[in-house]
Each structure stands twice: as C-alpha cells, then as structure tokens.
Design a protein around this motif. Structure first.
Motif, short mmCIF file in Angstrom:
data_model
loop_
_atom_site.label_atom_id
_atom_site.label_comp_id
_atom_site.label_asym_id
_atom_site.label_seq_id
_atom_site.Cartn_x
_atom_site.Cartn_y
_atom_site.Cartn_z
N ASN A 44 0.84 -1.19 0.00
CA ASN A 44 0.00 0.00 0.00
C ASN A 44 0.88 1.24 0.00
N GLY A 45 0.49 2.23 -0.83
CA GLY A 45 1.27 3.45 -0.92
C GLY A 45 2.45 3.36 -1.86
N ALA A 46 2.54 2.26 -2.61
CA ALA A 46 3.68 2.08 -3.52
C ALA A 46 3.58 2.93 -4.77
N GLY A 47 2.40 3.47 -5.05
CA GLY A 47 2.21 4.28 -6.25
C GLY A 47 1.63 3.52 -7.42
N LYS A 48 1.06 2.34 -7.16
CA LYS A 48 0.52 1.50 -8.24
C LYS A 48 -0.63 2.19 -8.96
N SER A 49 -1.56 2.75 -8.21
CA SER A 49 -2.74 3.35 -8.83
C SER A 49 -2.37 4.56 -9.68
N THR A 50 -1.45 5.38 -9.18
CA THR A 50 -1.02 6.54 -9.96
C THR A 50 -0.35 6.09 -11.25
N PHE A 51 0.53 5.12 -11.14
CA PHE A 51 1.22 4.62 -12.32
C PHE A 51 0.21 4.05 -13.33
N PHE A 52 -0.76 3.29 -12.83
CA PHE A 52 -1.76 2.68 -13.69
C PHE A 52 -2.60 3.76 -14.37
N ASN A 53 -2.90 4.82 -13.63
CA ASN A 53 -3.65 5.93 -14.23
C ASN A 53 -2.86 6.63 -15.33
N MET A 54 -1.55 6.67 -15.20
CA MET A 54 -0.75 7.27 -16.26
C MET A 54 -0.75 6.40 -17.51
N VAL A 55 -0.57 5.09 -17.35
CA VAL A 55 -0.50 4.25 -18.55
C VAL A 55 -1.86 4.04 -19.20
N SER A 56 -2.95 4.39 -18.49
CA SER A 56 -4.28 4.30 -19.09
C SER A 56 -4.76 5.65 -19.63
N ALA A 58 -5.45 8.43 -17.81
CA ALA A 58 -6.21 9.25 -16.87
C ALA A 58 -5.37 10.40 -16.34
N PHE A 59 -4.08 10.16 -16.11
CA PHE A 59 -3.15 11.19 -15.69
C PHE A 59 -2.06 11.35 -16.74
N ALA A 60 -1.66 12.56 -17.00
CA ALA A 60 -0.47 12.79 -17.82
C ALA A 60 0.74 12.85 -16.89
N PRO A 61 1.85 12.24 -17.26
CA PRO A 61 3.03 12.32 -16.39
C PRO A 61 3.56 13.74 -16.30
N THR A 62 4.12 14.08 -15.15
CA THR A 62 4.77 15.37 -14.97
C THR A 62 6.07 15.41 -15.77
N ASP A 69 2.83 0.82 -28.86
CA ASP A 69 2.83 0.24 -30.20
C ASP A 69 3.67 1.07 -31.18
N GLY A 70 4.81 1.52 -30.70
CA GLY A 70 5.75 2.20 -31.58
C GLY A 70 5.59 3.69 -31.72
N ARG A 71 4.66 4.31 -30.95
CA ARG A 71 4.49 5.76 -31.04
C ARG A 71 4.37 6.35 -29.65
N GLU A 72 4.83 7.59 -29.51
CA GLU A 72 4.71 8.25 -28.22
C GLU A 72 3.29 8.75 -28.02
N ILE A 73 2.73 8.47 -26.82
CA ILE A 73 1.35 8.87 -26.53
C ILE A 73 1.28 9.75 -25.29
N THR A 74 2.42 10.23 -24.81
CA THR A 74 2.46 11.05 -23.61
C THR A 74 1.51 12.24 -23.72
N GLY A 75 0.61 12.37 -22.74
CA GLY A 75 -0.25 13.54 -22.68
C GLY A 75 -1.47 13.52 -23.58
N LEU A 76 -1.67 12.46 -24.36
CA LEU A 76 -2.88 12.38 -25.18
C LEU A 76 -4.11 12.29 -24.28
N ALA A 77 -5.24 12.78 -24.78
CA ALA A 77 -6.50 12.67 -24.04
C ALA A 77 -6.86 11.20 -23.85
#
Length: 253
Positions: A44-56, A58-62, A69-77
């Motif tokens: 608990n508190g390891a940051g799993k949910s935040t990390f999962f929200n970034m890869v799905s 929901a959150f854009a990384p700071t 799949d071969g393309r950058e998707i950072t910050g896409l809606a």
C-alpha cells in the motif's frame, strides 16, 4: 530474457507524477511485452494506482514519456488511448446498474463505433447487438443478457465490465484489481477468464493476491515508495532479496 523495444507494446521511460509537492511516482521505466500478462504489485502506498492511471491516460506524467505500439502517446487525451487500442477496467465497478447486461455492452459498442450517432440505420443497431452478444458469450454471461446489471454478483459484474472494455477490441487490456472483494470461487472464475483473454491480447493488471500473481503472470513489475523496485519473470521476482524484504516476506518461499 531481456525484452527489447520491438517486443514492447507499452513502455514508460522515466515517468514521474507530482501532485503539488508530493511525488507519487518517480523515474519509472517499465516494459510491457507484447502478448504477455504483466502484473503490477507493491505494498500500500507504492504508487501503483497513480502509475496505472498514467498508462491508461487518466493522468499525464509530470515528466517522462509513454510509448504504445511504436508511437509516443504522452499527454494524449484519455479517449485517444481507447481509440489507439488501450482499454481499462476499473477497480470500482463502472456500469449502468439499471440497464440490462446486454444493453451495458451494446451502449459501449455503439459509443465506440458511432459516437452516439442515433441517425445510423437500424441495420447498424443490429450489428451492435450482435457484437454485444458475442462479447457476453466471451465472458460467460450470455445466459444473463436480460438481467439488470445490478442483479449480477460482484464477480459477474467484473466480467461484464471486461466485456464493456473488450467492446473497443483493445490491443492492451488494463485491469485494476480485478479480483478485489471476490470469494475464492469468484476469484478462480475471473482469473480463468483473464488467462483466456491473455491468449488473445496483451494484459496488464494491478493485483494484491500474491500467490495468484506468481502462478499466472509472465512478467511482474514491483513498485515501492513510488519507484520501480524490480521487473522480470516470477522466478526473477521470487529470487530478488530486496523484493522479498519489502513486500513478499516469508510467503514468497
């Protein structure tokens, strides 16, 4: 065996997420191999949910980058993630309780294929229903298609949510605590379903049941205090002394 960039369907490169002065994740670089089942674990508190929200989406990384799949998707809606082939099933069941089981999936199919274009011909609606029926059969709920979603058991609701996620025909299926709150029998049923789905597409999940994870995962990512502690095969994780110390404990033997 080392996973190369060519093998990865999803990759994070040094992703960090800050909320004000609080750093939830810091510098996480992880590879999710194509066609494998990857589990994300940690105390608990390891940051799993935040990390999962970034890869799905929901959150854009700071900081850092996410590649799919071969393309950058950072910050896409987040809706763009779904159109690219990433679907997420949430920890808290996210259904329309008063709609039928079939209608829950049909609505998902319609939303993805038409954007709620109600002027489409009726033949299209038949196609949506047919696809919804196939998805319900895939998750074992075809006999309960007419039930209100609220009448389903907890395990059946999670299976229905997976059918909703599959409406997008995702290349990558993300599952957030898929067996949370389930009985042992329900857990076995849903894990059998997840393993079957993992034969058809890449699956990544967050899960707390360690014995379960060790027995079903191809690859495991361990987070601790918002950082990556280890990643590798179940055997690699079992043999990692630092992982054993902070998370697995004696139960890992």
């Amino acid at each position: 065996m080392k996973t190369t960039d060519q093998d990865a369907i999803l990759e994070t490169r040094g992703v960090t997420k800050r909320f004000g002065q609080f750093t939830a994740n810091e510098g996480i670089s992880v590879v999710f191999p194509r066609g494998q089942l990857t589990a994300i674990i940690g105390p608990n508190g390891a940051g799993k949910s935040t990390f999962f929200n970034m890869v799905s989406g929901a959150f854009a990384p700071t900081e850092g980058a996410i590649w799919f799949d071969g393309r950058e998707i950072t910050g896409l809606a987040q809706h763009r993630f779904a159109h690219l082939g990433i679907a997420k099933s949430f920890q808290v069941t996210n259904l329309f309780p008063d709609l039928s089981v079939l209608e829950n999936v049909r609505v998902a199919v319609q939303a993805l294929e038409s954007g709620f274009d109600f002027w489409r011909p009726r033949a299209s609606r038949r196609d949506w229903i047919d696809k919804a029926e196939r998805l319900l059969a895939r998750v074992g709920l075809q006999d309960k298609r007419a039930f209100r979603a609220a009448r389903l058991s907890h395990g059946e609701q999670r299976a229905l949510e997976m059918a909703v996620a599959l409406a997008a025909d995702p290349k990558l299926l993300l599952l957030d605590e898929p067996t949370a709150g389930m009985s042992p029998e329900e857990t076995r049923t849903i894990m059998d379903l997840i393993l079957a789905l993992a034969q058809e597409r890449t699956v990544a999940l967050v899960e707390h049941k360690m014995k379960l994870i060790m027995g079903v995962s191809d690859r495991i990512v361990v987070l601790h205090q918002g950082r990556l502690l280890a990643q590798g095969s179940p055997d690699d994780i079992r043999a990692n002394e630092e992982v054993r110390r902070v998370y697995l404990g004696k139960g890992a033997h």
